[in-house]
Design a protein around this motif. Structure first.
Motif, PDB file in Angstrom:
ATOM      1  N   GLN A   1       0.834  -1.204   0.000  1.00 29.32           N
ATOM      2  CA  GLN A   1       0.000   0.000   0.000  1.00 29.32           C
ATOM      3  C   GLN A   1       0.873   1.260   0.000  1.00 29.32           C
ATOM      4  N   ILE A   2       1.940   1.248   0.792  1.00 27.17           N
ATOM      5  CA  ILE A   2       2.811   2.413   0.880  1.00 27.17           C
ATOM      6  C   ILE A   2       3.440   2.717  -0.484  1.00 27.17           C
ATOM      7  N   ILE A   3       4.026   1.711  -1.111  1.00 28.63           N
ATOM      8  CA  ILE A   3       4.704   1.922  -2.392  1.00 28.63           C
ATOM      9  C   ILE A   3       3.711   2.262  -3.491  1.00 28.63           C
ATOM     10  N   PHE A   4       2.552   1.617  -3.483  1.00 27.80           N
ATOM     11  CA  PHE A   4       1.564   1.886  -4.542  1.00 27.80           C
ATOM     12  C   PHE A   4       1.042   3.317  -4.441  1.00 27.80           C
ATOM     13  N   GLU A   5       0.775   3.777  -3.236  1.00 30.19           N
ATOM     14  CA  GLU A   5       0.291   5.137  -3.055  1.00 30.19           C
ATOM     15  C   GLU A   5       1.379   6.166  -3.344  1.00 30.19           C
ATOM     16  N   PHE A   6       2.609   5.830  -2.966  1.00 22.94           N
ATOM     17  CA  PHE A   6       3.722   6.733  -3.206  1.00 22.94           C
ATOM     18  C   PHE A   6       3.972   6.902  -4.704  1.00 22.94           C
TER      19      PHE A   6
END
Length: 223
Positions: free
Chosen positions: A218-223
């Motif tokens: 989730q962190i990488i996808f949103e970033f």
């Protein structure tokens, strides 16, 4: 033009010799024939003839579940495009392990396990209860992360896990078997400690992100 070639040719050669870029290239080539095969079924399932579409959607194959011929024809596309990141992770890790001079098969398997270790096993959705939509959360592997959304994390997992695996193996932190043991058994035990170290590190990463109330995907996808 010649001046441009003098500048670009060395750069192109350096990029072409880069083991990371080569591994990504070779890894995606693993999934190419599978995706082409799946796209053929996808084309058949969505052929732009209304009569054909009506035939597929109107032909019930499984009477118990009500599944039509259209859903069955679409399945090969789901088995390739929907989980394309799985092939990418395995292919990239396999190629990268070969370039680092370590066991290719165990390198690919360890990378895949590491990728699944940091993946959230939660599937959210809605169900109809007496005409009212209610949100539900179930335990399972979310197909969304197995496709294009999860490839970027998969690339990082492939490189990092194989690097750690190779580091442990090169240090000699492996289980040595006595003479006479079959090679396949010897390789399995030799991979035990490196694979366990990789899994422990990725488990710790997943634990840290879980404590923060989120996950790596989730962190990488949103970033």
């Amino acid at each position: 033009m010649k001046k441009l070639e003098k500048v670009l040719m060395p750069l192109a050669e350096a990029i072409g010799r880069n083991k990371y870029l080569m591994s990504i290239r070779d890894g995606f080539l693993l999934s190419t024939p599978l995706l082409i095969g799946g796209s053929i079924f996808l084309l058949i399932a969505n052929f732009p003839i209304p009569a054909w579409i009506e035939f597929l959607e109107g032909t019930v194959v499984n009477q118990a579940t009500g599944r039509t011929l259209a859903s069955y024809i679409a399945k090969p596309a789901d088995a390739t495009f929907t989980i394309m990141a799985v092939f990418a992770v395995m292919g990239i890790a396999y190629s990268f392990a070969e370039k680092l001079g370590t066991n290719k098969l165990f390198g690919a398997a360890t990378a895949l396990v590491s990728w699944f270790l940091i993946m959230p096993y939660t599937v959210t959705g809605e169900v109809d209860v007496n005409g009212v939509a209610q949100a539900v959360s179930l335990t399972g592997v979310p197909l969304g992360w197995l496709g294009a959304k999860g490839i970027f994390v998969g690339i990082f997992c492939a490189f990092i896990s194989v690097h750690i695996y190779t580091f442990v193996e090169k240090r000699g932190w492996t289980i040595k078997m006595p003479a006479g043991v079959p090679p396949t058994v010897e390789e399995s035990f030799a991979a035990l400690i490196p694979a366990a170290v990789v899994m422990t590190i990725f488990f710790a990463v997943n634990l840290i992100f879980g404590y923060m109330g989120t996950d790596v995907f989730q962190i990488i996808f949103e970033f």
